[in-house]
Scaffold this active site. Structure first.
Site, PDB file in Angstrom:
ATOM      1  N   LYS A  32      13.897 -35.619   8.995  1.00 14.02           N
ATOM      2  CA  LYS A  32      12.764 -36.528   8.787  1.00 14.02           C
ATOM      3  C   LYS A  32      12.998 -37.902   9.400  1.00 14.02           C
ATOM      4  O   LYS A  32      12.127 -38.442  10.090  1.00 14.02           O
ATOM      5  CB  LYS A  32      12.503 -36.684   7.284  1.00 14.02           C
ATOM      6  CG  LYS A  32      11.485 -37.758   6.939  1.00 14.02           C
ATOM      7  CD  LYS A  32      11.428 -37.978   5.446  1.00 14.02           C
ATOM      8  CE  LYS A  32      12.649 -38.701   4.940  1.00 14.02           C
ATOM      9  NZ  LYS A  32      12.526 -40.139   4.811  1.00 14.02           N
ATOM     10  N   GLU A 225       8.272 -41.603   3.092  1.00  9.78           N
ATOM     11  CA  GLU A 225       8.327 -41.173   1.678  1.00  9.78           C
ATOM     12  C   GLU A 225       6.955 -41.324   1.017  1.00  9.78           C
ATOM     13  O   GLU A 225       6.824 -41.876  -0.087  1.00  9.78           O
ATOM     14  CB  GLU A 225       9.387 -41.973   0.899  1.00  9.78           C
ATOM     15  CG  GLU A 225      10.790 -41.893   1.478  1.00  9.78           C
ATOM     16  CD  GLU A 225      11.476 -40.565   1.230  1.00  9.78           C
ATOM     17  OE1 GLU A 225      10.820 -39.634   0.726  1.00  9.78           O
ATOM     18  OE2 GLU A 225      12.668 -40.450   1.557  1.00  9.78           O
TER      19      GLU A 225
END
Length: 751
Positions: A32, A225
């Site tokens: 990520k 996030e």
């Protein structure tokens, strides 16, 4: 563009798709951070000015690391990107624009202590009971209102909020909120919540067309996030991104399966609803896990598949083979601690694992105690990540200070710590006089208590404190360690103070105090000698207990050692990884937490939390539970966590005792451990939607009550720690339950 060659096909698509809304669903260990940073680098390489990129993160560390990685691709331009936390970047904008919404541009930023001080002053001005209107509880209430865009006017008009405050005997909360907002504005100050709320106000009210100014500046928006955002943060993002002729160049990166912070206000709804708000979104799922072996990845997939509300994906890995997930049953929490320590020794010897590649994960911080004790016995260096060692936590040290005074009143450090805690009107001036008098006469502070000259109020407060200590001395002299400690904790008033605060932090502190008491109870009843303990000196009094833990809390020899085993809560472990992970305390009512069992949504979050725990492990993963553990001073017998049953035999290896005994009940296909559904409550005298739990103080011995999980029961007794023993239906495996009333959610039934 060599950096693109470092990406797999789906990562490359996510990086190079720069126009329009983009959603990157990034599974654990899927790269990520690389995708996020390379996407910003690619924007700059494609001609986007770095100052036109707004990248929102949740920690300053993440933003700093992001810029460092971007710099390796594009050079110094990386530091012109607007990358930082929501709070820091919005504060930067408000420093320029705050005057447009009635604040000075040089506004102060209030920290938690500042906010509490203002609230305390307002409570005093309104002549409200400071015990009922606990400062911490009021601050938490105001913070929640702001995060949900509820102004003081909206608050007082909201019947549900007002009824909640009425039930909690704080009907004037709305007035405190109103005065708090006015006071902050008069003082030219914003608290942390205001940095978001006032940013929203600036964009929403749009003075001098300010919204267009920033919509024009930030042509590309990125949020890391995203599953951790709250309602207010997402509303601000939409004000930046949704407008006439907007290109909607907004990219969110996150994983709904790792949404675990609802207690902080985060909502999984944001990521689940993103496609509805941005219907032209392109979604990229990063499903290849580079971190873990296949057994670990498959076990995690099996667990998360039980959640209904999720974005479908299938995590996979090319890291075939490895070790199956180990499942270990212990008879007691003490045995669990020893088995984990034994396994760590084995892994260090067999696989040459360094300490820093090993982690012990638990659901609550209070669980660390038993593992700390066994690691110290084996001389294994460790550290508590994101928190203090159990015996170094404030509330534990506060209680221990009272215990120390009960044994030795000449202990000046213990006396100074608690003479005015909880607050009893003994100020620093009095303590200063007392200290000076003791020094001048070469006496202890306790010996000088009757000699100091004080006003009537201070003298009474000091007298009350002396009574507590003398009463504690008497209990310590005539009772075992546990009975003495239980009495002293109650007499000190610390738990009552924390209960009144009624915040997540205060509840965690109460759990830690209970864990300390359970440790003392275990010490009192333990008839097994530790190595080196004198068989003729098995004294289980308070003095001996304090001597035992004083040796355990001295960690000076480890302070310069970076090669340490890590102990941490699962919440704190998010984003971290280790070669070997031990997930402990896998029991019903502990993991999942007892507070989640009456709500399907909360139970799904607990399962996501377990998923996060599983996916921290690279090579070795061990799950363990104890058949019994001390809780609230008595031995509690536990069922294994429902989550354990959700892992197939193919991926798990259990110790012999578990294989021989059907601890997990009926086979999984029966679905007996799926989330609680309202249909199961049809036979109960109240419908789940009509269920209204009574206050803990209203529950009395002999009453008939109802619990959403266990059904109808009768309160047999309530002990000094406000723990009720309740007998439920005999058809339950363990019909008699001990439940802490503070969190029990019981409704009284008419006889």
């Amino acid at each position: 563009m060599d950096y693109l060659n470092e990406l797999n096909d789906i990562q490359r698509q996510a990086v190079t798709t720069i126009n329009g809304p983009v959603m990157v669903i990034a599974g654990p260990g899927s790269g990520k951070t690389r995708v996020l940073t390379y996407r910003i680098a690619h924007l700059i390489q494609s001609g986007v000015a770095p100052w036109q990129i707004l990248a929102l993160t949740f920690t300053n560390k993440a933003a700093r690391e992001m810029k460092e990685r971007i710099e390796k691709v594009v050079g110094p331009d990386a530091y012109k990107v607007w990358a930082g936390t929501f709070h820091s970047l919005f504060a930067r904008i408000l420093r320029v624009e705050a005057h447009r919404i009635g604040y000075p541009n040089d506004f102060s930023i209030y920290d938690t202590d500042d906010s509490k001080s203002v609230i305390k002053e307002i409570i005093k001005t309104l002549n409200l009971d400071s015990k009922a209107y606990n400062v911490g509880a009021i601050k938490s209430r105001i913070s929640s209102a702001k995060s949900n865009l509820i102004t003081p006017k909206m608050y007082v008009a909201n019947e549900e909020l007002m009824n909640h405050d009425q039930m909690n005997r704080r009907p004037m909360t709305y007035k405190i909120y109103e005065k708090y907002v006015a006071k902050c504005l008069r003082s030219g100050a914003m608290d942390f919540d205001d940095l978001l709320l006032q940013m929203f106000k600036l964009l929403y009210t749009n003075p001098d067309n300010i919204r267009s100014k920033y919509q024009g500046q930030f042509k590309y928006l990125m949020v890391d996030e995203f599953q951790d955002t709250n309602f207010l943060q997402y509303e601000i993002l939409k004000l930046f991104a949704i407008y006439d002729k907007s290109p909607q160049n907004v990219c969110i990166v996150g994983d709904d399966a790792q949404s675990i912070y609802s207690f902080r206000g985060a909502t999984i709804e944001n990521i689940l609803q993103f496609e509805n708000d941005f219907p032209e979104v392109q979604t990229f799922k990063l499903e290849q896990n580079y971190r873990s072996t296949s057994f670990i990845v498959e076990a995690a997939n099996e667990v998360i598949d039980y959640n209904k509300r999720q974005i479908q994906k299938k995590i996979w890995t090319e890291n075939d083979g490895g070790h199956k997930v180990k499942l270990v049953k212990a008879m007691t929490e003490n045995e669990e601690g020893k088995l984990v320590a034994d396994k760590i020794i084995e892994q260090k010897n067999r696989f040459n694992l360094p300490n820093h590649e090993i982690a012990i994960l638990y659901r609550t911080n209070a669980q660390s105690r038993v593992f700390e004790e066994h690691l110290r016995r084996y001389d294994i260096p460790y550290r508590i990540y994101g928190g203090l060692s159990f015996y170094q936590r404030k509330e534990v040290k506060d209680v221990i200070a009272y215990l120390r005074l009960a044994i030795n009143t000449r202990d000046d450090e213990a006396l100074k710590r608690v003479i005015n805690y909880p607050r009893r009107g003994i100020g620093q001036t009095t303590i200063g006089k007392l200290t000076q008098l003791a020094d001048d006469n070469e006496l202890s502070m306790w010996q000088c208590l009757n000699q100091i000259e004080l006003n009537v109020r201070s003298k009474k407060s000091l007298g009350d404190f002396v009574k507590i200590v003398r009463d504690s001395q008497e209990k310590a002299a005539t009772n075992n360690a546990y009975k003495a400690a239980l009495h002293i904790v109650k007499r000190s008033g610390i738990v009552d103070l924390l209960k009144a605060e009624n915040t997540l932090e205060s509840k965690n502190r109460i759990e830690n105090i209970n864990a300390l008491l359970d440790g003392i109870q275990q010490f009192t009843e333990d008839d097994v000698l530790d190595e080196g303990e004198d068989i003729n000196n098995q004294d289980r009094g308070l003095a001996n207990f304090l001597q035992t833990i004083s040796l355990m809390t001295d960690q000076d020899e480890n302070k310069d050692n970076n090669d340490t085993v890590t102990l941490l809560s699962v919440h704190a472990a998010k984003g971290l990884e280790y070669k070997s992970v031990f997930v402990v305390g896998m029991e019903e009512n502990l993991f999942p937490s007892y507070m989640s069992l009456s709500s399907p949504d909360q139970l799904e979050e607990e399962r996501r939390l377990f998923y996060v725990a599983l996916t921290r492990a690279k090579e070795h993963l061990q799950l363990s539970y104890a058949s019994s553990r001390y809780q609230y001073g008595q031995v509690r017998y536990n069922d294994p966590s429902r989550f354990l049953e959700e892992i197939s035999d193919h991926n798990i290896e259990a110790n012999i005792s578990i294989k021989q005994k059907p601890d997990f009940g009926p086979p999984k296909k029966l679905g007996n451990l799926r989330p609680l559904k309202s249909a199961k409550l049809k036979t109960l005298p109240v419908d789940v939607k009509d269920f209204k739990p009574n206050l803990a103080s209203e529950i009395k011995e002999g009453q008939k009550i109802i619990h959403l999980k266990f059904g109808i029961g009768k309160v047999l007794s309530i002990d000094e720690r406000n723990v009720a023993t309740i007998k439920f239906d005999e058809s339950l495996e363990n019909p008699e339950k001990r439940i802490m009333l503070e969190y029990a959610r019981l409704q009284i039934l008419e006889d």
